[in-house]
Motif scaffolding. Sequence first.
Motif, PDB file in Angstrom:
ATOM      1  N   ALA A 212      -6.224  16.142   8.854  1.00  0.00           N
ATOM      2  CA  ALA A 212      -7.636  16.525   8.956  1.00  0.00           C
ATOM      3  C   ALA A 212      -7.771  18.045   8.940  1.00  0.00           C
ATOM      4  O   ALA A 212      -8.664  18.611   8.286  1.00  0.00           O
ATOM      5  CB  ALA A 212      -8.245  15.949  10.213  1.00  0.00           C
ATOM      6  N   PHE A 213      -6.855  18.721   9.636  1.00  0.00           N
ATOM      7  CA  PHE A 213      -6.882  20.192   9.654  1.00  0.00           C
ATOM      8  C   PHE A 213      -6.637  20.750   8.270  1.00  0.00           C
ATOM      9  O   PHE A 213      -7.322  21.680   7.837  1.00  0.00           O
ATOM     10  CB  PHE A 213      -5.839  20.716  10.656  1.00  0.00           C
ATOM     11  N   LEU A 214      -5.672  20.166   7.532  1.00  0.00           N
ATOM     12  CA  LEU A 214      -5.369  20.636   6.180  1.00  0.00           C
ATOM     13  C   LEU A 214      -6.558  20.370   5.241  1.00  0.00           C
ATOM     14  O   LEU A 214      -6.887  21.206   4.395  1.00  0.00           O
ATOM     15  CB  LEU A 214      -4.095  19.984   5.660  1.00  0.00           C
ATOM     16  N   ILE A 215      -7.191  19.213   5.401  1.00  0.00           N
ATOM     17  CA  ILE A 215      -8.370  18.912   4.576  1.00  0.00           C
ATOM     18  C   ILE A 215      -9.489  19.901   4.899  1.00  0.00           C
ATOM     19  O   ILE A 215     -10.134  20.467   4.011  1.00  0.00           O
ATOM     20  CB  ILE A 215      -8.827  17.452   4.777  1.00  0.00           C
ATOM     21  N   LEU A 216      -9.699  20.142   6.184  1.00  0.00           N
ATOM     22  CA  LEU A 216     -10.723  21.101   6.609  1.00  0.00           C
ATOM     23  C   LEU A 216     -10.385  22.506   6.128  1.00  0.00           C
ATOM     24  O   LEU A 216     -11.267  23.237   5.648  1.00  0.00           O
ATOM     25  CB  LEU A 216     -10.863  21.059   8.144  1.00  0.00           C
ATOM     26  N   LEU A 217      -9.119  22.870   6.194  1.00  0.00           N
ATOM     27  CA  LEU A 217      -8.675  24.180   5.713  1.00  0.00           C
ATOM     28  C   LEU A 217      -8.898  24.280   4.210  1.00  0.00           C
ATOM     29  O   LEU A 217      -9.360  25.318   3.722  1.00  0.00           O
ATOM     30  CB  LEU A 217      -7.200  24.397   6.065  1.00  0.00           C
ATOM     31  N   PHE A 218      -8.605  23.223   3.478  1.00  0.00           N
ATOM     32  CA  PHE A 218      -8.814  23.218   2.027  1.00  0.00           C
ATOM     33  C   PHE A 218     -10.308  23.364   1.713  1.00  0.00           C
ATOM     34  O   PHE A 218     -10.710  24.135   0.849  1.00  0.00           O
ATOM     35  CB  PHE A 218      -8.245  21.925   1.411  1.00  0.00           C
ATOM     36  N   ILE A 219     -11.162  22.606   2.402  1.00  0.00           N
ATOM     37  CA  ILE A 219     -12.614  22.668   2.159  1.00  0.00           C
ATOM     38  C   ILE A 219     -13.131  24.065   2.489  1.00  0.00           C
ATOM     39  O   ILE A 219     -13.905  24.645   1.732  1.00  0.00           O
ATOM     40  CB  ILE A 219     -13.343  21.585   2.971  1.00  0.00           C
ATOM     41  N   ILE A 220     -12.699  24.614   3.605  1.00  0.00           N
ATOM     42  CA  ILE A 220     -13.157  25.955   4.005  1.00  0.00           C
ATOM     43  C   ILE A 220     -12.691  26.992   2.995  1.00  0.00           C
ATOM     44  O   ILE A 220     -13.463  27.849   2.561  1.00  0.00           O
ATOM     45  CB  ILE A 220     -12.681  26.296   5.436  1.00  0.00           C
ATOM     46  N   SER A 221     -11.411  26.907   2.584  1.00  0.00           N
ATOM     47  CA  SER A 221     -10.893  27.909   1.647  1.00  0.00           C
ATOM     48  C   SER A 221     -11.472  27.727   0.255  1.00  0.00           C
ATOM     49  O   SER A 221     -11.599  28.684  -0.499  1.00  0.00           O
ATOM     50  CB  SER A 221      -9.369  27.862   1.613  1.00  0.00           C
ATOM     51  N   LYS A 222     -11.839  26.501  -0.121  1.00  0.00           N
ATOM     52  CA  LYS A 222     -12.335  26.247  -1.467  1.00  0.00           C
ATOM     53  C   LYS A 222     -13.840  26.474  -1.556  1.00  0.00           C
ATOM     54  O   LYS A 222     -14.320  26.983  -2.569  1.00  0.00           O
ATOM     55  CB  LYS A 222     -11.990  24.801  -1.848  1.00  0.00           C
ATOM     56  N   PHE A 223     -14.592  26.111  -0.540  1.00  0.00           N
ATOM     57  CA  PHE A 223     -16.045  26.173  -0.641  1.00  0.00           C
ATOM     58  C   PHE A 223     -16.688  27.197   0.295  1.00  0.00           C
ATOM     59  O   PHE A 223     -17.566  27.948  -0.121  1.00  0.00           O
ATOM     60  CB  PHE A 223     -16.645  24.781  -0.358  1.00  0.00           C
ATOM     61  N   VAL A 224     -16.312  27.232   1.521  1.00  0.00           N
ATOM     62  CA  VAL A 224     -16.980  28.073   2.516  1.00  0.00           C
ATOM     63  C   VAL A 224     -16.533  29.526   2.391  1.00  0.00           C
ATOM     64  O   VAL A 224     -17.367  30.446   2.374  1.00  0.00           O
ATOM     65  CB  VAL A 224     -16.731  27.521   3.939  1.00  0.00           C
ATOM     66  N   ALA A 225     -15.233  29.766   2.325  1.00  0.00           N
ATOM     67  CA  ALA A 225     -14.725  31.150   2.273  1.00  0.00           C
ATOM     68  C   ALA A 225     -15.234  31.886   1.038  1.00  0.00           C
ATOM     69  O   ALA A 225     -15.635  33.059   1.151  1.00  0.00           O
ATOM     70  CB  ALA A 225     -13.202  31.142   2.321  1.00  0.00           C
ATOM     71  N   PRO A 226     -15.267  31.244  -0.165  1.00  0.00           N
ATOM     72  CA  PRO A 226     -15.817  31.982  -1.314  1.00  0.00           C
ATOM     73  C   PRO A 226     -17.294  32.351  -1.119  1.00  0.00           C
ATOM     74  O   PRO A 226     -17.730  33.422  -1.524  1.00  0.00           O
ATOM     75  CB  PRO A 226     -15.654  31.029  -2.483  1.00  0.00           C
ATOM     76  N   ARG A 227     -18.032  31.478  -0.467  1.00  0.00           N
ATOM     77  CA  ARG A 227     -19.441  31.814  -0.211  1.00  0.00           C
ATOM     78  C   ARG A 227     -19.547  32.973   0.770  1.00  0.00           C
ATOM     79  O   ARG A 227     -20.367  33.872   0.587  1.00  0.00           O
ATOM     80  CB  ARG A 227     -20.180  30.593   0.327  1.00  0.00           C
ATOM     81  N   PHE A 228     -18.719  32.960   1.793  1.00  0.00           N
ATOM     82  CA  PHE A 228     -18.706  34.086   2.727  1.00  0.00           C
ATOM     83  C   PHE A 228     -18.295  35.369   2.020  1.00  0.00           C
ATOM     84  O   PHE A 228     -18.865  36.435   2.272  1.00  0.00           O
ATOM     85  CB  PHE A 228     -17.773  33.810   3.927  1.00  0.00           C
ATOM     86  N   GLU A 229     -17.305  35.243   1.153  1.00  0.00           N
ATOM     87  CA  GLU A 229     -16.858  36.418   0.388  1.00  0.00           C
ATOM     88  C   GLU A 229     -17.974  36.919  -0.529  1.00  0.00           C
ATOM     89  O   GLU A 229     -18.200  38.125  -0.653  1.00  0.00           O
ATOM     90  CB  GLU A 229     -15.595  36.089  -0.439  1.00  0.00           C
ATOM     91  N   ALA A 230     -18.668  35.968  -1.160  1.00  0.00           N
ATOM     92  CA  ALA A 230     -19.777  36.355  -2.041  1.00  0.00           C
ATOM     93  C   ALA A 230     -20.891  37.018  -1.237  1.00  0.00           C
ATOM     94  O   ALA A 230     -21.446  38.049  -1.642  1.00  0.00           O
ATOM     95  CB  ALA A 230     -20.310  35.145  -2.792  1.00  0.00           C
ATOM     96  N   LEU A 231     -21.237  36.439  -0.100  1.00  0.00           N
ATOM     97  CA  LEU A 231     -22.253  37.046   0.760  1.00  0.00           C
ATOM     98  C   LEU A 231     -21.803  38.424   1.248  1.00  0.00           C
ATOM     99  O   LEU A 231     -22.595  39.370   1.288  1.00  0.00           O
ATOM    100  CB  LEU A 231     -22.567  36.136   1.955  1.00  0.00           C
ATOM    101  N   TYR A 232     -20.545  38.521   1.609  1.00  0.00           N
ATOM    102  CA  TYR A 232     -19.998  39.805   2.063  1.00  0.00           C
ATOM    103  C   TYR A 232     -20.055  40.834   0.932  1.00  0.00           C
ATOM    104  O   TYR A 232     -20.464  41.977   1.150  1.00  0.00           O
ATOM    105  CB  TYR A 232     -18.556  39.615   2.560  1.00  0.00           C
ATOM    106  N   ALA A 233     -19.655  40.406  -0.275  1.00  0.00           N
ATOM    107  CA  ALA A 233     -19.698  41.327  -1.425  1.00  0.00           C
ATOM    108  C   ALA A 233     -21.142  41.714  -1.733  1.00  0.00           C
ATOM    109  O   ALA A 233     -21.437  42.880  -2.041  1.00  0.00           O
ATOM    110  CB  ALA A 233     -19.034  40.676  -2.632  1.00  0.00           C
TER     111      ALA A 233
END
Length: 181
Positions: A28-49
């Motif tokens: 579950a942690f790996l799935i959550l990590l994958f979802i965060i790194s694939k979908f959430v982190a890029p959005r945060f990076e885009a918002l940050y940029a």
Amino acid sequence: MNTLILSAEGGPSPVLPHTSEIILGLVAFLILLFIISKFVAPRFEALYAERTAKIEGGIEKAEQAQAQAQKLLEQYKEQLAEARAEAARIRDDARAEGLQIIEELREQAQAESARIVAQGQHQLDAQRAQIVAELRADLGRTAVELASKVVGESLEDETRRRGTVDRFLNELDAVAAPASK
């Protein structure tokens, strides 16, 4: 190691979870990590940029606005200096024009004064001539009356009387002329 994990009663340990729970939690942690790194982190990076770009753009705009404000300030100072120079020139022109007007008025006043004096002199000369003519006539009548009394004859004849009066006045003018010189 299983023997240590077992509790004193011989059952599973209440502190350590089961291995299946650990594996399920890890998946579950790996799935959550994958979802965060694939979908959430890029959005945060885009918002940050995007935020970084907005901030940097805002800083650039602020610098441009400050540069433009500085440029406008310099233009204002130049216009103010030009306006002050223009005001000084206008003041100087007004002073010069005022002095010229004063001089013209002074000349006009002097000309008017000279005209008034000349007119007064002319009037005095006219009055003097009139008074002299009146005095001559009075003096002539008085002289004829006196001469008539002295001579004892009548000087009624107009031509004779006029000749006598003119002769008397010419003699009087001849006597008065050397005295006035």
